[in-house]
Scaffold this motif. Sequence first.
Motif, PDB file in Angstrom:
ATOM      1  N   TYR A 242      35.601 -28.870  21.982  1.00 39.76           N
ATOM      2  CA  TYR A 242      36.811 -28.648  22.759  1.00 39.76           C
ATOM      3  C   TYR A 242      37.501 -27.329  22.406  1.00 39.76           C
ATOM      4  O   TYR A 242      38.275 -26.811  23.211  1.00 39.76           O
ATOM      5  N   ASP A 243      37.220 -26.790  21.219  1.00 36.67           N
ATOM      6  CA  ASP A 243      37.816 -25.497  20.875  1.00 36.67           C
ATOM      7  C   ASP A 243      36.848 -24.540  20.188  1.00 36.67           C
ATOM      8  O   ASP A 243      37.251 -23.482  19.713  1.00 36.67           O
ATOM      9  N   HIS A 244      35.538 -24.890  20.124  1.00 40.73           N
ATOM     10  CA  HIS A 244      34.524 -24.011  19.554  1.00 40.73           C
ATOM     11  C   HIS A 244      33.293 -24.042  20.457  1.00 40.73           C
ATOM     12  O   HIS A 244      32.610 -25.071  20.532  1.00 40.73           O
ATOM     13  N   LEU A 245      32.995 -22.928  21.117  1.00 41.46           N
ATOM     14  CA  LEU A 245      31.806 -22.836  21.967  1.00 41.46           C
ATOM     15  C   LEU A 245      30.851 -21.803  21.372  1.00 41.46           C
ATOM     16  O   LEU A 245      31.117 -20.601  21.421  1.00 41.46           O
ATOM     17  N   PRO A 246      29.743 -22.246  20.776  1.00 47.50           N
ATOM     18  CA  PRO A 246      28.780 -21.287  20.199  1.00 47.50           C
ATOM     19  C   PRO A 246      28.128 -20.421  21.281  1.00 47.50           C
ATOM     20  O   PRO A 246      27.881 -20.886  22.399  1.00 47.50           O
ATOM     21  N   LYS A 247      27.860 -19.176  20.935  1.00 51.38           N
ATOM     22  CA  LYS A 247      27.143 -18.309  21.871  1.00 51.38           C
ATOM     23  C   LYS A 247      25.736 -18.841  22.105  1.00 51.38           C
ATOM     24  O   LYS A 247      25.228 -18.831  23.229  1.00 51.38           O
ATOM     25  N   ASP A 248      25.107 -19.291  21.027  1.00 52.41           N
ATOM     26  CA  ASP A 248      23.784 -19.902  21.126  1.00 52.41           C
ATOM     27  C   ASP A 248      23.977 -21.405  21.340  1.00 52.41           C
ATOM     28  O   ASP A 248      24.486 -22.107  20.475  1.00 52.41           O
ATOM     29  N   GLU A 249      23.559 -21.906  22.484  1.00 53.42           N
ATOM     30  CA  GLU A 249      23.826 -23.296  22.853  1.00 53.42           C
ATOM     31  C   GLU A 249      23.263 -24.308  21.861  1.00 53.42           C
ATOM     32  O   GLU A 249      23.777 -25.424  21.745  1.00 53.42           O
ATOM     33  N   LYS A 250      22.215 -23.932  21.122  1.00 51.11           N
ATOM     34  CA  LYS A 250      21.608 -24.911  20.218  1.00 51.11           C
ATOM     35  C   LYS A 250      22.581 -25.348  19.132  1.00 51.11           C
ATOM     36  O   LYS A 250      22.465 -26.458  18.594  1.00 51.11           O
ATOM     37  N   TRP A 251      23.579 -24.507  18.811  1.00 54.48           N
ATOM     38  CA  TRP A 251      24.535 -24.872  17.762  1.00 54.48           C
ATOM     39  C   TRP A 251      25.685 -25.724  18.278  1.00 54.48           C
ATOM     40  O   TRP A 251      26.574 -26.079  17.517  1.00 54.48           O
ATOM     41  N   GLN A 252      25.644 -26.071  19.558  1.00 55.34           N
ATOM     42  CA  GLN A 252      26.580 -27.082  20.042  1.00 55.34           C
ATOM     43  C   GLN A 252      26.231 -28.446  19.452  1.00 55.34           C
ATOM     44  O   GLN A 252      27.111 -29.296  19.289  1.00 55.34           O
ATOM     45  N   LEU A 253      24.965 -28.644  19.181  1.00 50.97           N
ATOM     46  CA  LEU A 253      24.468 -29.902  18.603  1.00 50.97           C
ATOM     47  C   LEU A 253      24.814 -31.098  19.494  1.00 50.97           C
ATOM     48  O   LEU A 253      25.114 -32.190  19.012  1.00 50.97           O
ATOM     49  N   LEU A 254      24.745 -30.887  20.811  1.00 46.01           N
ATOM     50  CA  LEU A 254      25.099 -31.919  21.777  1.00 46.01           C
ATOM     51  C   LEU A 254      23.897 -32.304  22.633  1.00 46.01           C
ATOM     52  O   LEU A 254      22.956 -31.517  22.803  1.00 46.01           O
ATOM     53  N   GLU A 255      23.951 -33.523  23.190  1.00 46.90           N
ATOM     54  CA  GLU A 255      22.906 -33.968  24.121  1.00 46.90           C
ATOM     55  C   GLU A 255      22.855 -33.069  25.346  1.00 46.90           C
ATOM     56  O   GLU A 255      21.790 -32.699  25.830  1.00 46.90           O
ATOM     57  N   ARG A 256      24.036 -32.753  25.864  1.00 44.38           N
ATOM     58  CA  ARG A 256      24.140 -31.909  27.066  1.00 44.38           C
ATOM     59  C   ARG A 256      24.955 -30.668  26.730  1.00 44.38           C
ATOM     60  O   ARG A 256      26.054 -30.759  26.196  1.00 44.38           O
ATOM     61  N   SER A 257      24.409 -29.508  27.038  1.00 45.77           N
ATOM     62  CA  SER A 257      25.104 -28.264  26.722  1.00 45.77           C
ATOM     63  C   SER A 257      26.329 -28.071  27.616  1.00 45.77           C
ATOM     64  O   SER A 257      26.306 -28.396  28.809  1.00 45.77           O
ATOM     65  N   ILE A 258      27.373 -27.545  27.024  1.00 47.38           N
ATOM     66  CA  ILE A 258      28.600 -27.221  27.744  1.00 47.38           C
ATOM     67  C   ILE A 258      28.582 -25.743  28.093  1.00 47.38           C
ATOM     68  O   ILE A 258      28.390 -24.886  27.214  1.00 47.38           O
ATOM     69  N   LYS A 259      28.774 -25.415  29.370  1.00 46.74           N
ATOM     70  CA  LYS A 259      28.803 -24.028  29.815  1.00 46.74           C
ATOM     71  C   LYS A 259      30.225 -23.465  29.693  1.00 46.74           C
ATOM     72  O   LYS A 259      31.198 -24.210  29.564  1.00 46.74           O
ATOM     73  N   MET A 260      30.319 -22.138  29.770  1.00 47.95           N
ATOM     74  CA  MET A 260      31.613 -21.476  29.588  1.00 47.95           C
ATOM     75  C   MET A 260      32.657 -21.958  30.587  1.00 47.95           C
ATOM     76  O   MET A 260      33.817 -22.218  30.219  1.00 47.95           O
ATOM     77  N   ASP A 261      32.301 -22.099  31.858  1.00 43.19           N
ATOM     78  CA  ASP A 261      33.273 -22.532  32.868  1.00 43.19           C
ATOM     79  C   ASP A 261      33.859 -23.898  32.520  1.00 43.19           C
ATOM     80  O   ASP A 261      35.072 -24.113  32.634  1.00 43.19           O
ATOM     81  N   GLU A 262      32.993 -24.815  32.111  1.00 41.95           N
ATOM     82  CA  GLU A 262      33.466 -26.149  31.749  1.00 41.95           C
ATOM     83  C   GLU A 262      34.322 -26.088  30.487  1.00 41.95           C
ATOM     84  O   GLU A 262      35.360 -26.746  30.399  1.00 41.95           O
ATOM     85  N   TYR A 263      33.886 -25.289  29.519  1.00 42.36           N
ATOM     86  CA  TYR A 263      34.633 -25.131  28.262  1.00 42.36           C
ATOM     87  C   TYR A 263      36.048 -24.640  28.519  1.00 42.36           C
ATOM     88  O   TYR A 263      37.011 -25.142  27.925  1.00 42.36           O
TER      89      TYR A 263
END
Length: 464
Positions: A242-263
């Motif tokens: 909710y307040d940290h969006l990694p540039k490299d999506e793999k470090w989101q460590l989530l099932e579904r990646s969050i894109k910048m617009d959604e973030y």
Amino acid sequence: MGCRQSNIVHPVNKTKKQEVNDEGGTIDDTDIAQPNTYSDDDIIISKFLSLKDRINIQVADSQAFNKSFIHQRQQAVNNTLYRKTIESWKPNSLQQLVQMIKSLSNGKSRIDQHWIIFYWIAHNIAYDTVSYFTKNYADQSAEGVFRTKKGVCAGYANIYKYLCDQLQMLCEVVSGYAKGYGFDYREGAPTETDHAWNAVEIDGHWYLIESTWGAGHLNDSKAFERKFNGYYFLARPNEMIYDHLPKDEKWQLLERSIKMDEYMQMPKLHPSYFELNLELINPYNRAHVDLLPDRPYALVLIRVPSDVQLMADLKLNGKEIEGADRVIFDRQKQIYCCYFAPSNIGKHKITVYGKRNDSESSTYSSALELVMNVKKIPIPHISYPHTWQSFYDFGLKVIAPKDRANAVWNDNGSYAEILMEGPDDVQLSCDIQYNDVKIKNGSLAQFNNDKKIWQLLFAPERTG
């Protein structure tokens, strides 16, 4: 409004008849509530509560936060011996610090070893406000940060990785976008990374470390305010997003990646939001809230556990607007209804604060922030009186003044009046103060038996 315990009266049809009360004063029937113009708020609230299409953000590694991990993490955080030992250290060099960490970490779990590093950094490294605001960054290497005991986020992340490397623990520096100091929903998406934190591997699982925010924050005076926060030690990725969006999506460590617009559309949620187990119902997973259709106010709905209390405020240009917010707990629905009535155009900031009932502290912690962009002055303008929880516990209702935070003067201007309803077994008293000093004989509470209404009268001695 829609909450069953809201007790808020909205614009109504008026009549002009006056009647004499038992004490010789008058109660104007124009002040007595007629049917609620906005009674269909209940329909709106029910619609929000019935929405089924909820976004479920899940951690990719379902075993990362198992019971054993959660227990070990909490044990490390609660270990006062670790804290006292670390606080007593006075290392003269980075190499000496490494030896101290190795000595204390010997035979300890990976979680404990990471906690020792995290706590030393958060306790000893201050945020370098000069570098941040001048953009003239000092040496952010581990050696540079140790020497000055200051750093920006890159410095915190670099020294964390260096110390992990010395203990042969896998650690990466993560670059990305954060909703920290200076973040503004109104500026659009950032084009360059503006923050750094760490990802660490423990027993085959990856976790996130945020030692910069664990150390404290920048206040409104642009000064670093040290305030340790253990929440950011191995925080859950589905909360950090909710307040940290990694540039490299793999470090989101989530099932579904969050894109910048959604973030950018997601609300700004603080640690207490998760620690208090709050659930934002409306607006759902959005940073912006709008006025309700044909209403001069916005509505935020939050589901809470039974032992949590909330309060809120509405600000414009950093200044709190008096009488612009009302927070009401609906016991039947187990939700807080937070009403916000702006008085001007502009981009307003809503902040909701929370605390547990059994907390020894009377301090409410900020839980979430929302933005309300008002492009047209709401009509009619309304405001809310300040109330406490006992107002709702006693089942009281303000009959007059309607939709106003100020008491109403009578026709000849000799006193101000508030009319209230309450259960038969509740007695009311009142007082009036000037500069926090009670005015003797300045108030009167009397009950009108015919109307079943309390009349509260106030006679100030001076202007102000």
